[in-house]
Design a protein around this motif. Sequence first.
Motif, PDB file in Angstrom:
ATOM      1  N   TYR A 250      19.144  -5.277 -30.662  1.00 30.80           N
ATOM      2  CA  TYR A 250      19.535  -6.567 -31.228  1.00 30.80           C
ATOM      3  C   TYR A 250      19.136  -6.750 -32.685  1.00 30.80           C
ATOM      4  O   TYR A 250      19.541  -7.730 -33.318  1.00 30.80           O
ATOM      5  CB  TYR A 250      18.947  -7.707 -30.391  1.00 30.80           C
ATOM      6  CG  TYR A 250      19.547  -7.794 -29.006  1.00 30.80           C
ATOM      7  CD1 TYR A 250      20.801  -8.346 -28.803  1.00 30.80           C
ATOM      8  CD2 TYR A 250      18.862  -7.301 -27.895  1.00 30.80           C
ATOM      9  CE1 TYR A 250      21.348  -8.426 -27.537  1.00 30.80           C
ATOM     10  CE2 TYR A 250      19.404  -7.375 -26.619  1.00 30.80           C
ATOM     11  CZ  TYR A 250      20.653  -7.936 -26.449  1.00 30.80           C
ATOM     12  OH  TYR A 250      21.199  -8.004 -25.196  1.00 30.80           O
ATOM     13  N   GLY A 251      18.329  -5.833 -33.213  1.00 30.70           N
ATOM     14  CA  GLY A 251      17.947  -5.918 -34.616  1.00 30.70           C
ATOM     15  C   GLY A 251      16.803  -6.872 -34.864  1.00 30.70           C
ATOM     16  O   GLY A 251      15.729  -6.477 -35.289  1.00 30.70           O
ATOM     17  N   SER A 252      16.992  -8.141 -34.572  1.00 34.49           N
ATOM     18  CA  SER A 252      15.949  -9.130 -34.816  1.00 34.49           C
ATOM     19  C   SER A 252      15.865 -10.075 -33.629  1.00 34.49           C
ATOM     20  O   SER A 252      16.834 -10.748 -33.288  1.00 34.49           O
ATOM     21  CB  SER A 252      16.243  -9.919 -36.090  1.00 34.49           C
ATOM     22  OG  SER A 252      15.232 -10.868 -36.334  1.00 34.49           O
ATOM     23  N   VAL A 253      14.716 -10.092 -32.976  1.00 31.18           N
ATOM     24  CA  VAL A 253      14.512 -10.913 -31.796  1.00 31.18           C
ATOM     25  C   VAL A 253      13.204 -11.677 -31.936  1.00 31.18           C
ATOM     26  O   VAL A 253      12.200 -11.132 -32.397  1.00 31.18           O
ATOM     27  CB  VAL A 253      14.444 -10.037 -30.519  1.00 31.18           C
ATOM     28  CG1 VAL A 253      14.125 -10.888 -29.300  1.00 31.18           C
ATOM     29  CG2 VAL A 253      15.750  -9.296 -30.307  1.00 31.18           C
ATOM     30  N   SER A 254      13.201 -12.942 -31.558  1.00 26.52           N
ATOM     31  CA  SER A 254      11.963 -13.709 -31.486  1.00 26.52           C
ATOM     32  C   SER A 254      11.492 -13.742 -30.037  1.00 26.52           C
ATOM     33  O   SER A 254      12.282 -13.528 -29.112  1.00 26.52           O
ATOM     34  CB  SER A 254      12.175 -15.120 -32.007  1.00 26.52           C
ATOM     35  OG  SER A 254      12.391 -15.113 -33.407  1.00 26.52           O
ATOM     36  N   VAL A 255      10.208 -14.001 -29.860  1.00 27.96           N
ATOM     37  CA  VAL A 255       9.620 -13.948 -28.520  1.00 27.96           C
ATOM     38  C   VAL A 255       8.991 -15.282 -28.156  1.00 27.96           C
ATOM     39  O   VAL A 255       8.281 -15.896 -28.958  1.00 27.96           O
ATOM     40  CB  VAL A 255       8.562 -12.833 -28.419  1.00 27.96           C
ATOM     41  CG1 VAL A 255       7.769 -12.943 -27.120  1.00 27.96           C
ATOM     42  CG2 VAL A 255       9.222 -11.466 -28.495  1.00 27.96           C
ATOM     43  N   ILE A 256       9.277 -15.719 -26.928  1.00 29.33           N
ATOM     44  CA  ILE A 256       8.580 -16.859 -26.331  1.00 29.33           C
ATOM     45  C   ILE A 256       7.599 -16.275 -25.327  1.00 29.33           C
ATOM     46  O   ILE A 256       8.008 -15.673 -24.319  1.00 29.33           O
ATOM     47  CB  ILE A 256       9.568 -17.818 -25.651  1.00 29.33           C
ATOM     48  CG1 ILE A 256      10.466 -18.464 -26.698  1.00 29.33           C
ATOM     49  CG2 ILE A 256       8.827 -18.867 -24.838  1.00 29.33           C
ATOM     50  CD1 ILE A 256      11.648 -19.195 -26.124  1.00 29.33           C
ATOM     51  N   HIS A 257       6.331 -16.394 -25.616  1.00 29.46           N
ATOM     52  CA  HIS A 257       5.272 -15.794 -24.805  1.00 29.46           C
ATOM     53  C   HIS A 257       4.508 -16.915 -24.111  1.00 29.46           C
ATOM     54  O   HIS A 257       3.859 -17.726 -24.755  1.00 29.46           O
ATOM     55  CB  HIS A 257       4.352 -14.965 -25.722  1.00 29.46           C
ATOM     56  CG  HIS A 257       3.116 -14.461 -25.039  1.00 29.46           C
ATOM     57  ND1 HIS A 257       1.927 -14.268 -25.714  1.00 29.46           N
ATOM     58  CD2 HIS A 257       2.882 -14.111 -23.758  1.00 29.46           C
ATOM     59  CE1 HIS A 257       1.019 -13.814 -24.872  1.00 29.46           C
ATOM     60  NE2 HIS A 257       1.569 -13.721 -23.677  1.00 29.46           N
ATOM     61  N   ILE A 258       4.594 -16.965 -22.782  1.00 33.62           N
ATOM     62  CA  ILE A 258       3.931 -17.995 -21.990  1.00 33.62           C
ATOM     63  C   ILE A 258       2.768 -17.344 -21.249  1.00 33.62           C
ATOM     64  O   ILE A 258       2.974 -16.439 -20.435  1.00 33.62           O
ATOM     65  CB  ILE A 258       4.914 -18.656 -21.012  1.00 33.62           C
ATOM     66  CG1 ILE A 258       6.114 -19.245 -21.779  1.00 33.62           C
ATOM     67  CG2 ILE A 258       4.233 -19.730 -20.199  1.00 33.62           C
ATOM     68  CD1 ILE A 258       7.202 -19.823 -20.879  1.00 33.62           C
TER      69      ILE A 258
END
Length: 413
Positions: A250-258
């Motif tokens: 995807y090249g650029s991904v942000s992460v939601i870390h719970i």
Amino acid sequence: MRKERKKKEEKEMRYQVSRFVVATDPQSGIIQHTKTGNRLLVSEETLKLLSLFSKPKTFEEVLSRTSSDENGRLEIAGFLEQLAKEKILVPEEETEERINWGVLTDKVLVESPLRTFFSCPRRSLAALEDEDIVFLGVPFDLGTTGYPGARFGPDKMRELSSDAFEYHTDIFTGKCKGWFSSGRNKTILEGVKMVDVGNVLLQVGESFERFYNRVDQVIRQIIVHGCFPVIVGGDHSCSYPILRAMKEQYGSVSVIHIDAHTDLGETIPNVSNNHGNVFTRVREENLVRHLHQFGIRGCIGKKLIAADYSLHTLEDLKRDGVEKVVASLNQSQPYYLSLDIDVLDPAFAPGTGTPITNGMTPEMLFALLSSVAGRVKLIGCDVVEVNPMLDRNNQTSELALSTIFHILSEVFR
């Protein structure tokens, strides 16, 4: 001439069933290659076909004993060639002790599960096409700093979910008919295709990086089809190779870390892998655009201040409300969701290796997940650190399954 001679030799080659192929339970229809770890679910017809190779025979000899027409024989011949490729059938003159199984095992990426998540169909990686959801187990807990046992999480959760759910599909479209939710008063996950590709193969004694490379390869083969991967751990260190594959695709991904923990511990030279520093390594290698952490509590060491990092503690969620905190997420980019079950209070989820008291309630977690899925596009998720060895009456495994089901119901509305 050389090609013709080679074809003639192959045609006259006699094969037999490898002595390393066994059945762990004759009634299950599962055969396993004890050297590669590969499992296959075989029909009675396939077993009858294999029985013809109890003594060395050529493919032509076996094909001549079938009652199939020409097209059927061609199909069987292709199947036999595949069995030979997977070393289920081996040449008569080949000494199996001399085979370099290590080279072969590099090509074996997953083990087929005995049971599947939510009783959905099994699929090999090579057979993936237009599936919406792909389940993958990562039975690995060598990165844990607490109590080990999370490696048993994926199969325990498969067992529980397959006992509770039957997967029914429409006979014309092949799509799932879904399940009725009494809480929502509607059918959810209707028209969604779900499959289980098994567990990433773990060789006892292999290095972290060797295993991580295998996880990386499997994830790439899943997401290249545009599927939504649901990865069930295992300890949290497994998120590192997953995010490595995500960035490649995807090249650029942000992460939601719970999580209850930030997992931003120091990396020690030559000892860089554990579940307590996984996101330190992720950030060091620039695998994510922005890291958002939710539900953190307790003593977390020094506070990280960076433009690509946001900390939303459990106290923030309680004080400001879930909706307000989630509103900070950028809607213009895709997100990967990584959820450690220890974000929940141990009263609700005791089966985890590093519990922290005074945690989140399931009600708040589900509200957070609904809010996240309603605001941003999720492209995959993992649920990690479920440890059946420490659980009470499968309470944590059941809650983790409910969490996965809730995530999917929100993503595939």
